[in-house]
Design a protein around this motif. Structure first.
Motif, short mmCIF file in Angstrom:
data_model
loop_
_atom_site.label_atom_id
_atom_site.label_comp_id
_atom_site.label_asym_id
_atom_site.label_seq_id
_atom_site.Cartn_x
_atom_site.Cartn_y
_atom_site.Cartn_z
N GLY A 1 0.70 -1.12 0.01
CA GLY A 1 -0.07 0.09 0.04
C GLY A 1 0.69 1.24 -0.16
N GLN A 2 2.09 1.26 0.20
CA GLN A 2 2.92 2.18 0.29
C GLN A 2 3.52 2.66 -1.24
N GLU A 3 3.39 3.90 -1.66
CA GLU A 3 4.04 4.24 -3.15
C GLU A 3 5.66 4.23 -3.09
N PHE A 4 6.19 3.96 -4.02
CA PHE A 4 7.61 4.14 -4.12
C PHE A 4 7.99 4.53 -5.59
N MET A 5 9.04 5.08 -6.13
CA MET A 5 9.37 5.30 -7.23
C MET A 5 10.97 4.88 -7.49
N ALA A 6 11.32 3.87 -8.42
CA ALA A 6 12.69 3.82 -8.53
C ALA A 6 13.27 4.40 -9.71
N LEU A 7 14.16 5.19 -9.67
CA LEU A 7 14.85 6.21 -10.67
C LEU A 7 16.04 5.67 -10.95
N ASN A 8 16.27 5.62 -12.37
CA ASN A 8 17.62 5.37 -12.94
C ASN A 8 18.32 6.58 -13.30
N GLY A 9 19.12 7.12 -12.07
CA GLY A 9 19.82 8.52 -12.33
C GLY A 9 21.03 8.46 -12.43
N GLY A 10 21.73 7.32 -12.45
CA GLY A 10 23.26 6.99 -12.58
C GLY A 10 23.83 6.95 -11.26
N PRO A 11 25.12 6.54 -11.63
CA PRO A 11 26.01 6.18 -10.48
C PRO A 11 26.49 7.48 -9.42
N MET A 12 25.89 8.56 -9.48
CA MET A 12 26.58 9.53 -8.69
C MET A 12 26.25 9.84 -7.13
N PHE A 13 24.88 9.18 -7.02
CA PHE A 13 24.47 8.80 -5.43
C PHE A 13 24.29 7.65 -5.24
N GLN A 14 24.72 7.23 -4.02
CA GLN A 14 24.49 5.82 -3.55
C GLN A 14 23.57 5.92 -2.07
N PHE A 15 23.07 4.52 -1.86
CA PHE A 15 22.38 4.57 -0.54
C PHE A 15 23.48 4.51 0.59
N SER A 16 22.90 4.98 1.68
CA SER A 16 23.45 4.92 2.94
C SER A 16 22.48 4.40 3.98
N GLU A 17 23.25 4.04 5.27
CA GLU A 17 22.35 3.55 6.39
C GLU A 17 21.49 4.88 7.22
N ALA A 18 21.85 5.89 6.47
CA ALA A 18 21.28 7.35 6.99
C ALA A 18 19.87 7.18 6.83
N VAL A 19 19.23 6.21 5.84
CA VAL A 19 17.85 6.02 5.55
C VAL A 19 17.53 4.78 5.49
N SER A 20 16.87 4.06 6.25
CA SER A 20 16.24 2.55 6.25
C SER A 20 14.71 2.41 6.37
N PHE A 21 14.29 1.36 5.78
CA PHE A 21 12.98 1.07 5.98
C PHE A 21 12.94 -0.09 6.86
N ILE A 22 11.89 0.38 7.99
CA ILE A 22 11.47 -0.67 9.07
C ILE A 22 10.43 -1.76 8.54
N ILE A 23 10.55 -3.04 8.83
CA ILE A 23 9.55 -3.85 8.75
C ILE A 23 9.29 -4.53 9.91
N ASN A 24 8.11 -4.17 10.39
CA ASN A 24 7.54 -4.47 11.89
C ASN A 24 6.98 -5.99 11.67
N CYS A 25 7.59 -6.87 12.13
CA CYS A 25 7.24 -8.20 12.42
C CYS A 25 6.67 -8.69 13.36
N GLU A 26 5.56 -9.64 13.34
CA GLU A 26 4.78 -10.14 14.39
C GLU A 26 5.39 -11.55 15.04
N THR A 27 5.98 -12.36 14.22
CA THR A 27 6.38 -13.57 14.50
C THR A 27 7.93 -13.70 13.94
N GLN A 28 8.51 -14.80 14.50
CA GLN A 28 9.72 -15.25 14.11
C GLN A 28 9.90 -15.60 12.73
N GLU A 29 8.76 -16.36 12.25
CA GLU A 29 8.68 -16.77 10.85
C GLU A 29 8.79 -15.56 9.90
N GLU A 30 7.79 -14.44 10.36
CA GLU A 30 7.98 -13.23 9.76
C GLU A 30 9.19 -12.70 9.42
#
Length: 166
Positions: free
Chosen positions: A64-93
């Protein structure tokens, strides 16, 4: 009538893996889909440097969350400064998301429930129960849980519950 868009959309900048990444994420999460795909055209090629017809951006939804993936080139990289949290109810999840998202990712970035996937995007796979444990007014419980999770890569809900209960 125009479709109402989510007020905020997260844009993920990739070199040239936007379509591959969107398909990867959609394959992992339920209630997910690929939306519109835009392509680079010849106009502006002196600036963007991309081949006409190649993917410029991919709209996709994860749970239900919208995202956009952009092919912008190699000049920017991801870092741990931004992360996505997945809240899980069980160990299986926890196991499911951890196993899927660590495949091909950076093993050295796996600590305390955090991981980097094969595209360099950071995720936190977290048991909901741990969030409650960490706000307990009993600081001894919080200390024990913190000490335990600080030594883990993938979080172990049973172990966290065991040390929480003392």
């Amino acid at each position: 009538m125009a479709e109402i868009m989510q007020k905020f959309t997260t844009c993920l900048w990739f070199n040239m893996q936007a379509e591959e990444a969107a398909k990867f994420y959609v394959s992992i999460f339920k209630d997910s889909s690929i939306g519109r795909i835009t392509r680079y055209v010849k106009e502006g090629q002196e600036i963007h440097g991309k081949e006409p017809g190649s993917t410029m951006s991919v709209e996709f939804q994860i749970a239900g969350q919208e995202f956009m993936a952009l092919n912008g080139g190699p000049m920017f990289q991801f870092s741990e400064a931004v992360s996505f949290i997945i809240n899980c109810e069980t160990q299986e999840e926890i196991d499911y998301y951890w196993d899927k998202l660590t495949e091909g990712g950076d093993e050295s970035a796996q600590v305390c429930g955090w991981l980097k996937d094969k595209f360099g995007v950071s995720w936190q796979v977290v048991p909901i129960a741990m969030n409650e444990m960490l706000v307990d007014p009993d600081t001894e419980k919080v200390e024990r849980v913190t000490k335990s999770f600080m030594q883990m890569k993938k979080l172990d809900l049973n172990e966290l519950q065991r040390v929480y209960e003392g």
